[in-house]
Design an enzyme around this catalytic site. Sequence first.
Site, PDB file in Angstrom:
ATOM      1  N   CYS A  79       0.696  -0.993  -0.023  1.00 51.21           N
ATOM      2  CA  CYS A  79      -0.076  -0.304  -0.101  1.00 51.21           C
ATOM      3  C   CYS A  79       1.042   1.880   0.628  1.00 51.21           C
ATOM      4  CB  CYS A  79      -1.004   0.073   0.987  1.00 51.21           C
ATOM      5  SG  CYS A  79      -2.420   0.737   0.973  1.00 51.21           S
ATOM      6  N   HIS A 167      -3.857  -5.623   0.547  1.00 53.06           N
ATOM      7  CA  HIS A 167      -3.160  -5.241   1.974  1.00 53.06           C
ATOM      8  C   HIS A 167      -3.289  -7.235   1.494  1.00 53.06           C
ATOM      9  CE1 HIS A 167      -2.812  -2.301   4.287  1.00 53.06           C
ATOM     10  NE2 HIS A 167      -3.659  -0.976   2.924  1.00 53.06           N
ATOM     11  N   GLU A 169      -2.281  -9.028   3.701  1.00 53.35           N
ATOM     12  CA  GLU A 169      -2.338  -9.904   5.016  1.00 53.35           C
ATOM     13  C   GLU A 169      -3.472  -9.937   5.490  1.00 53.35           C
ATOM     14  OE1 GLU A 169      -1.814  -5.029   5.274  1.00 53.35           O
ATOM     15  OE2 GLU A 169      -1.153  -6.618   4.245  1.00 53.35           O
TER      16      GLU A 169
END
Length: 506
Positions: A79, A167, A169
Amino acid sequence: MHEKLIILDFGSQTTQLIGRRVRELNMYCEIVPYNKFPHDATDVKGVILSGSPYSVYDENAFKADLTEIRGKYPVLGICYGAQFLAYTSGGNVEPANSREYGRANLSHIDGEDELLKGIHVGSQIWMSHGDTITVLPDNFKVIASTDDVRAAAYHVEGEQTWGVQFHPEVFHSTDGTKLLDNFLNICGCAKDWTPASFIESTVAELKEQLGDDKVILALSGGVDSSVTAVLLNKAIGKNLTCIFVDHGLLRKNEFENVMRDYEHLGLNVIGVNAKDKFYKELAGVTEPEKKRKIIGKGFIDVFDEEAHKLKDIKWLGQGTIYPDVIESLSITGTVIKSHHNVGGLPDTMNLKLVEPLRLLFKDEVRRVGMELGMQPHLIKRHPFPGPGLGIRILGDITPEKVRILQDADDIYMSLMREWGLYDKIWQAGVILLPIQSVGVMGDERTYENTVALRAVTSTDAMTADWAQLPYEFLAKVSNEIINKVKGVNRVVYDISSKPPATIEWE
């Protein structure tokens, strides 16, 4: 010494989540402020740049000098990290025409790129940015796009440097773990960070650090302090003394049950019944923060008194975990808050700190506990506040109110386990409200107490959703409490999420 991945933190709310995902892939990592890269370290295998609340073109944006990092280590920007790499290499980053938040799907993928190996067109990703890369530098090659974002991912040609504007994660990025695993493979990581390897290295380090010195540890009955105790006991045995204080605000029979569990683990534990002291000092106190302070100070006084009865103590053990360590420093390197499980202990104790779990996330603590052979009911316990039931009794605290709440809570927790719901819930409990209401029992009018049931789902307690428990279960709990707990005639269920509400009421 474990090889490690470094995560440079630019202030994202999901930085710790990146760390947890990397650890889940059996790779040790450390989160450090964006400007604190450990250039002297010889065991770094790669670097991840986190997201940030800033825009890269903001005057106050966090900016890192990557000249000694790029080209030396594989780098993955996430990001803001991806935008920062592009922006500082001559690309353009501008506010997006429409902010990109939520789910999206990859409509183009370069299947030949190492980072995207095994990831296919249509893969769902999670976007969360207000800016977008409008122009990439010449040697930056687009390797993935969505319908709205051309440079969803890129690779810097001639470097082991990548950027993704989504993202990986977060849970909603369905192939996010695969992408991170690909990056670890690019870094050449051995991926040998396991509970067993942690226990082996930590016990060896504790033996060397502590030698024949004696250690005291305050136990709460919770996961962190319990695992800390077992690790220390494995390293130094009889030189560890644990102190477990019953402040009268534990759950029903908890003091006896936990003492029995600790005995089963072979721990040397001093149990202290301090109920009367706490009830006396809390009498008539209604303000939540004042209650917390009285309970906190009372605990410290009791612990200090017991510690002074022991001879030649050199160390204080604490169950500090990695999020505590991270949060104790801001990303500018200044102290935000100190984390001490036994905060405020008198300086006259003059003890050195030993914190065996300071490198672990909460889920890792549980896995280490299981590896140590601890009983599942100890490892899987819900979080329980330090002040105990003291902050679940709204208003002043009396022994009778504690009795009512303990009985109601015991029914709730017992039925939750019986129905197979306990392990699906992050945290649950009963709150005794300072409200009485009219009821009818038999032919008689009653005017008795109201209790609220609370249950939430979460992964880290930063945010939480109220648990959608089965109506039949709630009906059973309500019926059991009203029929079996003298003094309660009404049960309600809290359907507030965090934010805006907090998990606990006080």
